[in-house]
Every structure is written in C-alpha cells, then in structure tokens.
Write a protein that holds these residues in place. Structure first.
Motif, PDB file in Angstrom:
ATOM      1  N   ASP A   1     -30.306   1.009 -15.805  1.00  0.00           N
ATOM      2  CA  ASP A   1     -30.390  -0.031 -15.470  1.00  0.00           C
ATOM      3  C   ASP A   1     -31.443  -1.253 -15.988  1.00  0.00           C
ATOM      4  N   ALA A   2     -30.773  -2.124 -16.057  1.00  0.00           N
ATOM      5  CA  ALA A   2     -31.894  -2.977 -16.887  1.00  0.00           C
ATOM      6  C   ALA A   2     -31.913  -4.181 -16.478  1.00  0.00           C
ATOM      7  N   TYR A   3     -33.293  -4.199 -15.937  1.00  0.00           N
ATOM      8  CA  TYR A   3     -33.755  -5.366 -15.833  1.00  0.00           C
ATOM      9  C   TYR A   3     -34.817  -6.378 -16.116  1.00  0.00           C
ATOM     10  N   HIS A   4     -34.865  -6.219 -17.223  1.00  0.00           N
ATOM     11  CA  HIS A   4     -35.772  -7.003 -18.277  1.00  0.00           C
ATOM     12  C   HIS A   4     -36.293  -8.474 -18.790  1.00  0.00           C
ATOM     13  N   GLY A   5     -35.177  -9.119 -17.429  1.00  0.00           N
ATOM     14  CA  GLY A   5     -35.692 -10.661 -17.333  1.00  0.00           C
ATOM     15  C   GLY A   5     -34.876 -10.963 -18.364  1.00  0.00           C
ATOM     16  N   LEU A   6     -35.933 -12.432 -18.428  1.00  0.00           N
ATOM     17  CA  LEU A   6     -34.909 -12.952 -19.950  1.00  0.00           C
ATOM     18  C   LEU A   6     -35.706 -12.575 -21.653  1.00  0.00           C
ATOM     19  N   ASN A   7     -35.036 -11.406 -22.081  1.00  0.00           N
ATOM     20  CA  ASN A   7     -36.011 -10.744 -23.391  1.00  0.00           C
ATOM     21  C   ASN A   7     -34.707 -10.191 -24.286  1.00  0.00           C
ATOM     22  N   PRO A   8     -33.666 -10.800 -24.558  1.00  0.00           N
ATOM     23  CA  PRO A   8     -32.742 -10.395 -25.243  1.00  0.00           C
ATOM     24  C   PRO A   8     -32.773  -9.643 -26.633  1.00  0.00           C
ATOM     25  N   ASN A   9     -34.464  -9.462 -26.808  1.00  0.00           N
ATOM     26  CA  ASN A   9     -34.684  -8.600 -27.653  1.00  0.00           C
ATOM     27  C   ASN A   9     -34.703  -7.020 -27.220  1.00  0.00           C
ATOM     28  N   THR A  10     -35.291  -7.391 -26.380  1.00  0.00           N
ATOM     29  CA  THR A  10     -35.287  -6.175 -25.442  1.00  0.00           C
ATOM     30  C   THR A  10     -34.139  -5.362 -25.005  1.00  0.00           C
ATOM     31  N   PHE A  11     -33.564  -6.027 -24.223  1.00  0.00           N
ATOM     32  CA  PHE A  11     -32.120  -5.990 -24.040  1.00  0.00           C
ATOM     33  C   PHE A  11     -31.048  -5.397 -25.021  1.00  0.00           C
ATOM     34  N   THR A  12     -31.468  -5.840 -27.005  1.00  0.00           N
ATOM     35  CA  THR A  12     -30.627  -5.592 -27.727  1.00  0.00           C
ATOM     36  C   THR A  12     -31.186  -4.706 -28.316  1.00  0.00           C
ATOM     37  N   THR A  13     -32.419  -4.011 -27.907  1.00  0.00           N
ATOM     38  CA  THR A  13     -33.171  -3.023 -28.487  1.00  0.00           C
ATOM     39  C   THR A  13     -33.296  -1.927 -27.806  1.00  0.00           C
ATOM     40  N   ASN A  14     -33.092  -1.653 -26.547  1.00  0.00           N
ATOM     41  CA  ASN A  14     -32.642  -0.651 -25.685  1.00  0.00           C
ATOM     42  C   ASN A  14     -30.810  -0.279 -25.627  1.00  0.00           C
ATOM     43  N   ILE A  15     -30.961  -0.869 -26.389  1.00  0.00           N
ATOM     44  CA  ILE A  15     -28.513  -0.700 -25.353  1.00  0.00           C
ATOM     45  C   ILE A  15     -28.536  -0.299 -27.253  1.00  0.00           C
ATOM     46  N   TYR A  16     -29.469  -0.483 -28.407  1.00  0.00           N
ATOM     47  CA  TYR A  16     -28.916   0.080 -29.697  1.00  0.00           C
ATOM     48  C   TYR A  16     -29.348   1.394 -29.283  1.00  0.00           C
ATOM     49  N   THR A  17     -30.191   1.959 -28.502  1.00  0.00           N
ATOM     50  CA  THR A  17     -31.312   3.096 -28.825  1.00  0.00           C
ATOM     51  C   THR A  17     -29.709   3.762 -27.660  1.00  0.00           C
ATOM     52  N   LEU A  18     -29.114   3.491 -26.689  1.00  0.00           N
ATOM     53  CA  LEU A  18     -28.687   3.785 -25.888  1.00  0.00           C
ATOM     54  C   LEU A  18     -27.400   4.623 -26.653  1.00  0.00           C
ATOM     55  N   SER A  19     -26.665   3.751 -27.922  1.00  0.00           N
ATOM     56  CA  SER A  19     -25.435   3.371 -28.995  1.00  0.00           C
ATOM     57  C   SER A  19     -25.976   4.641 -29.323  1.00  0.00           C
ATOM     58  N   ARG A  20     -26.687   4.470 -29.986  1.00  0.00           N
ATOM     59  CA  ARG A  20     -27.241   5.746 -30.776  1.00  0.00           C
ATOM     60  C   ARG A  20     -27.476   7.405 -29.743  1.00  0.00           C
ATOM     61  N   LEU A  21     -28.105   7.526 -28.458  1.00  0.00           N
ATOM     62  CA  LEU A  21     -28.000   8.402 -28.056  1.00  0.00           C
ATOM     63  C   LEU A  21     -26.682   8.718 -27.948  1.00  0.00           C
TER      64      LEU A  21
ATOM     65  N   THR B   1     -25.734  -0.149 -16.842  1.00  0.00           N
ATOM     66  CA  THR B   1     -24.633   0.683 -15.157  1.00  0.00           C
ATOM     67  C   THR B   1     -25.287  -0.903 -14.138  1.00  0.00           C
ATOM     68  N   GLU B   2     -26.636  -1.188 -14.627  1.00  0.00           N
ATOM     69  CA  GLU B   2     -26.826  -2.669 -13.492  1.00  0.00           C
ATOM     70  C   GLU B   2     -27.222  -3.479 -14.114  1.00  0.00           C
ATOM     71  N   THR B   3     -27.577  -4.947 -14.260  1.00  0.00           N
ATOM     72  CA  THR B   3     -28.321  -5.217 -15.452  1.00  0.00           C
ATOM     73  C   THR B   3     -28.236  -6.970 -14.652  1.00  0.00           C
ATOM     74  N   GLY B   4     -29.089  -7.510 -14.847  1.00  0.00           N
ATOM     75  CA  GLY B   4     -28.756  -9.429 -14.449  1.00  0.00           C
ATOM     76  C   GLY B   4     -30.194 -10.046 -13.855  1.00  0.00           C
ATOM     77  N   VAL B   5     -30.711 -11.174 -13.867  1.00  0.00           N
ATOM     78  CA  VAL B   5     -31.697 -11.346 -13.812  1.00  0.00           C
ATOM     79  C   VAL B   5     -30.930 -12.544 -12.629  1.00  0.00           C
ATOM     80  N   GLU B   6     -32.101 -11.721 -12.034  1.00  0.00           N
ATOM     81  CA  GLU B   6     -31.899 -12.777  -9.858  1.00  0.00           C
ATOM     82  C   GLU B   6     -31.682 -14.179 -10.040  1.00  0.00           C
ATOM     83  N   GLY B   7     -30.829 -15.158  -9.405  1.00  0.00           N
ATOM     84  CA  GLY B   7     -30.669 -16.280  -9.238  1.00  0.00           C
ATOM     85  C   GLY B   7     -30.231 -17.045 -10.783  1.00  0.00           C
ATOM     86  N   ILE B   8     -29.978 -16.387 -12.143  1.00  0.00           N
ATOM     87  CA  ILE B   8     -29.320 -16.595 -13.442  1.00  0.00           C
ATOM     88  C   ILE B   8     -30.452 -18.021 -13.743  1.00  0.00           C
TER      89      ILE B   8
END
Length: 394
Positions: free
Chosen positions: A272-292, A303-310
């Motif tokens: 569940d990823a509520y990292h705001g508007l930080n695509p680098n954070t998202f990219t890095t964490n997805i990479y870690t998830l992928s490797r795992l 399984t959950e993500t987004g920014v309230e109000g986009i």
C-alpha cells in the motif's frame, strides 16, 4: 482490445536489435527462466484459484493490471448503476482488478444492504474475466470501535485465547467470510477466487492489529490463525493470501518483510503506497518489491495507491497517470497497481477520490496510460482462470 507485448523487451530491443521474440520471458528475466513451479498456501486450492495464481505471476513479465477500489459499485457522481464504472466512463473499458472490502460482510455490519451490491458486482467482475482482491477494515472485536480504534493492546491476545469472548466473536466473523466465499459463484458455477489481504497496512499504528497494538509474535500468530481457520476448519479453497505493508517512503527489504508470517502462509506480496507525488520513491519501492517477488517466487503488486483529489496544492495533476503511475511501473515486475476509491459525492463538495472520472482534468492523460501496451484493463486480460502455459502450482 489493445495489442499487448512485453514492454521490457520493447525497451531492450532498442539496445539489442537482435531480439525479436516478445514472449521470451526468460530473455528478459534470466533469474526466473527456470521457474516452472510455484507454491501456494492452500494445497487444496480450486483449479480456478491455482490458475489465477499462475497468471498473476505470468502477467508480471508483460505489464501491470490497472485496478480500482469499489469501481463497479459507485463513483464520483453515481451510485449502484448497473454496468457503470468511472474508469469505463473515461476509457470505455473496466479495470482489470476490482478491489472491495469484506469487513461489513464479517463484523456487526453483516446485515447491511450494501452487501447485496458487493456480491453482485464481484460476480459481474469475475464473469468478465477480471481479478478480485479484498481488504477488511474490520471493527475492533473487543472494544466495539472501528478499525482505527487502537486503544487496546489486548485485542489480538484475546482473539488468540481459545474460548474467550473475543475469540468466539472473531471466529464468527471468519465464519461469515467463509460463507460468503463458499457461496460466491460465477456464471460457470465455480467458486470465485479472491486475493484476500487481511490485516493490511500492519506496519502502521492506526489499526487494532497494527504495530502499536501487537507484538511481532502476536501478529504472526493472528495471521496463521486466520489462514488455518479459513482453509482447514472452514474448507475455503478459493482464497489467495496477500500481505500488504504500507510503504510511503523509500524502504529496504526488511520493511517489506515486516512481521513476515512465513513463506508457507503468504501467497502474494502487496504494497500500500501513499507516497504523494514522488515518482522516484514509487519507482524505487516497486523495484524492491519486484526483486523480492523473484527471490521468493511469489507474485506481487501495488494493492493500494493514489493521491487524494489527484492534485498538488489544489491544482489538478493533468499528467498524473503517465508521470506518477505508468513511468514508475515501466520496466518492473509487478502484476497490478490498484487505486483507492472515488467516494460518491454528486455535489463534488469534497476531494475524496483517487482515480479518474469523466470531466477530471487528468482524463486525457488517463487515456494515454490506457492506450499503453504495458497497462492491462479488462479487455486486455488473458484467460486468468485457465492455467498459464509452462507453470505448475503445487
């Protein structure tokens, strides 16, 4: 239907012009080339459940499925209109993944008329070949409070105490979930598989099962108790068990495995990823998830993500979908990215929405993501309930 191909291969093809076979997953992921067999928590899982599990793994080498919570039930400006979807209103297609909540099916809200709608739309999603995933914002079985009632650190202790009032109540709640799962059947007469993620965001302190109310041993015991009861006592064999820590900042492997119940008790690695508007954070964490995912040989997804109000400081993010979702997902190894819900708000007085709807400023950009060969929507899906070629599930 969009033409789908392996997007990583497309990228590599720009570098290695000699590669032309878009279906050669092993060329793209050498570390999984010999993986022909995956292990599932429930050895007696139904044929359709094992088939779905195989396809969750297989689809990761081709792209990601777009999902949206409660998408088929209500949207920004509508409620319980058969066949409607905010996603479909924009792109003409349903999400590949339908997320919903089973808490009201289980706890003291079980008589809610909304459960009739939940069941109907879940069946509709399966009949179209879509994937179902369910969380559970369960009320506190000891205090009577909601999921966010973290006032007591005795809840899980009492659930695990055989014969206690809280233990008896929680088992009743699991009985109701079992009844729902065993009676959820598609037009084919088969039990509908569900990716079930109990005790989600357990890394956080807000819930009665979270980090402030349980010890590591208690959480692991609660997880195993739940799986054992549903699988062994109640005979539910159409669940895929997903864990989903909340990862909002750049985190390492240990955070993804926080209070890990064991390889024999987890099927699917969520985040569940509520990292705001930080695509680098998202990219890095997805990479870690992928490797795992590759390391543990278990499919994974957001399984959950987004920014309230986009939006950013009140200004709509017009390019949200390509910049914040599509780009971070490109070149990764994940099965899905699921956006949180669009609350029904016909007066549009609030901003509690996380995905697109007709008229939102990001609508055109959403269509760009939809048209990408790496994003899977309902019409793009392979037959998710037939075993993926070359894989065995044991």
């Amino acid at each position: 239907m969009k033409t789908k191909y392996n997007y990583l291969f497309a990228i590599l093809a720009l570098i290695l012009s000699g590669c032309t076979d878009v279906d050669d997953v092993s060329a793209l992921y050498p570390e999984i080339k010999d993986i022909k067999e995956l292990s599932i928590v429930d050895k007696n899982a139904t044929t359709e459940t094992k088939a779905l599990y195989s396809n969750l793994w297989a689809i990761q080498s081709k792209g990601f499925m777009f999902g949206h919570h409660d998408d088929l039930w209500y949207g920004r400006k509508w409620y319980n209109e058969a066949g409607r979807s905010d996603t479909k209103d924009v792109c003409g297609d349903y999400p590949a993944v339908f997320s919903f909540d089973v808490a009201e099916i289980m706890d003291n809200r079980y008589n809610s008329e909304a459960n009739i709608i939940r069941k109907r739309v879940a069946i509709e999603a399966y009949n179209r070949g879509e994937v179902l995933t369910a969380c559970a914002h369960l009320n506190n079985p000891k205090t009577g409070g909601d999921s966010w009632d973290n006032s007591s650190n005795q809840v899980v202790k009492e659930i695990l105490t055989e014969g206690s009032a809280t233990n008896i109540k929680f088992k009743l709640w699991l009985d109701r979930l079992a009844d729902f799962a065993l009676n959820l059947k598609g037009a084919d007469g088969k039990n509908i598989p569900i990716i079930f993620r109990p005790f989600h965001e357990h890394t956080q302190s807000w819930s009665w099962w979270g980090s402030s109310c349980t010890t590591q041993n208690e959480f692991i015991a609660l997880w195993k108790f739940t799986v054992n009861y549903l699988r062994d006592t109640k005979g539910v064999h159409n669940l895929i068990y997903a864990i989903s820590p909340q990862i909002d900042s750049v985190q390492g492997r240990d955070s993804f495995l926080f209070r890990w119940p064991g390889n024999d008790y987890v099927d699917f690695l969520g985040m569940d990823a509520y990292h705001g508007l930080n695509p680098n954070t998202f990219t890095t964490n997805i990479y870690t998830l992928s490797r795992l995912s590759k390391e543990l040989r278990k499919p994974c997804g957001v399984t959950e993500t987004g920014v309230e109000g986009i939006q950013r400081s009140g200004v709509p993010e017009k390019n949200y979908w390509t910049q914040q979702i599509l780009t971070p997902a490109t070149g990764q190894f994940i099965s899905m990215i699921v956006l949180w819900r669009n609350a029904y708000d016909p007066s549009e007085g609030g901003n509690h929405f996380y995905s697109v709807f007709k008229g939102h400023a990001s609508e055109k950009n959403f269509i760009k993501m939809y048209e990408s060969p790496v994003s899977f929507f309902s019409k793009d899906l392979p037959k998710m309930y037939q075993m993926a070629e070359g894989l065995t599930i044991k």
